[in-house]
Motif scaffolding. Structure first.
Motif, short mmCIF file in Angstrom:
data_model
loop_
_atom_site.label_atom_id
_atom_site.label_comp_id
_atom_site.label_asym_id
_atom_site.label_seq_id
_atom_site.Cartn_x
_atom_site.Cartn_y
_atom_site.Cartn_z
N ARG A 87 47.73 3.28 123.03
CA ARG A 87 48.94 3.50 122.24
C ARG A 87 48.65 4.30 120.98
NH1 ARG A 87 50.66 -1.76 123.23
NH2 ARG A 87 49.92 -2.40 121.19
N TYR B 285 50.33 8.17 120.51
CA TYR B 285 51.27 8.53 119.46
C TYR B 285 50.70 9.57 118.49
CZ TYR B 285 54.65 5.05 120.93
OH TYR B 285 55.58 4.35 121.65
N ILE C 174 55.34 15.82 122.00
CA ILE C 174 55.73 14.41 121.97
C ILE C 174 56.89 14.18 122.93
CG2 ILE C 174 56.55 12.53 120.51
CD1 ILE C 174 55.26 13.99 118.17
N LEU D 96 58.77 10.29 115.94
CA LEU D 96 57.33 10.47 116.08
C LEU D 96 56.85 11.75 115.41
CD1 LEU D 96 56.92 9.24 119.77
CD2 LEU D 96 56.36 8.02 117.67
N LEU E 69 50.57 4.20 112.54
CA LEU E 69 50.30 4.09 113.97
C LEU E 69 49.49 2.85 114.30
CD1 LEU E 69 49.49 7.81 114.89
CD2 LEU E 69 51.59 6.53 115.33
N MET F 139 52.32 0.83 116.08
CA MET F 139 52.17 1.19 117.49
C MET F 139 51.03 0.43 118.16
SD MET F 139 54.67 3.10 117.43
CE MET F 139 55.61 4.20 116.41
#
Length: 233
Positions: free
Chosen positions: A84, A88, A146, A175, A190, A194
């Motif tokens: 993840r 991101y 993205i 994002l 992040l 995330m």
């Protein structure tokens, strides 16, 4: 991954409505703590409170001694959180998969040098991933791509003005805004939102104090809320 974007949207709405409210600090402090010890967040639970933490620590100690099966179990525990974080940052699933694999390859190669002093295992892996991302962007001029993915919102109360602004913001815009933050603010967001790392783990991965991480994420959330509102309006 959608639930993590939902968490970020919630805190951004709070930041837009109450930028100086202590409740924002409370909300930020608890981001990432809801993930279970064995969940996708990849967190290291408190070894004094959770038997799972003791199991993970034992696995790390075995892996340091060359036990490949123990390292495989560590991979299963941490891989989703590492993926993840990378995804991101790079915005490409195939590239994120490659860099995630390379993170664990490098981790395996360097496992005999791992020490518990100053950094837990999840933060150690995140540092490796972060360095790989930096190396990738240094050696490549490829643009971030993205993936946009609409997230339907369900509400039990009337939307606030801040909610209405965020409802106009696609995941792609959100994002992109995160990736436009200064480097440490971006990586802090992040890791916390995330990847689901705790403040202590994020501090270890960034090489900063916990107090510094709290300020980093507060400044980042306020900056995101301000920039997004200006872009939409």
């Amino acid at each position: 991954m959608r639930e993590h974007l939902g968490d970020l949207r919630t805190v951004l709405a709070m930041a837009g409505a109450h930028a100086d409210d202590p409740s924002l600090l409370v909300a930020l402090a608890h981001v990432g703590t809801a993930a279970s010890p064995g969940g996708a967040g990849g967190s290291d639970p408190d070894p004094q409170l959770d038997p799972e933490a003791q199991r993970l620590r034992a696995l790390v100690d075995l892996a340091v001694q060359g036990d490949s099966e123990a390292f495989g179990q560590l991979y299963d525990h941490y891989v989703n959180g590492i993926y993840r974080f990378i995804y991101y940052r790079v915005g490409s699933a195939p590239l994120a998969e490659d860099l995630t694999s390379e993170t664990f390859v490098r981790g395996l190669r360097a496992i005999n040098r791992f020490s518990w002093q100053g950094k837990d295992f999840g933060a150690w892996l995140t540092t490796i991933a972060r360095n790989l991302i930096t190396d990738h962007f240094k050696s490549s001029r490829s643009r971030l791509e993205i993936v946009s993915d609409s997230v339907p919102e369900t509400r039990s109360s009337p939307p606030t003005p801040e909610d209405e602004v965020l409802s106009l913001v696609s995941n792609e815009m959100l994002l992109t805004a995160v990736n436009s933050l200064p480097e440490e603010q971006r990586d802090c967001i992040l890791m916390r939102f995330m990847q689901g790392l705790s403040i202590a783990q994020t501090a270890a991965a960034l090489g900063r104090s916990e107090g510094a991480v709290k300020q980093l994420q507060l400044r980042a959330v306020r900056r995101l809320a301000k920039n997004i509102s200006e872009d939409v309006r």
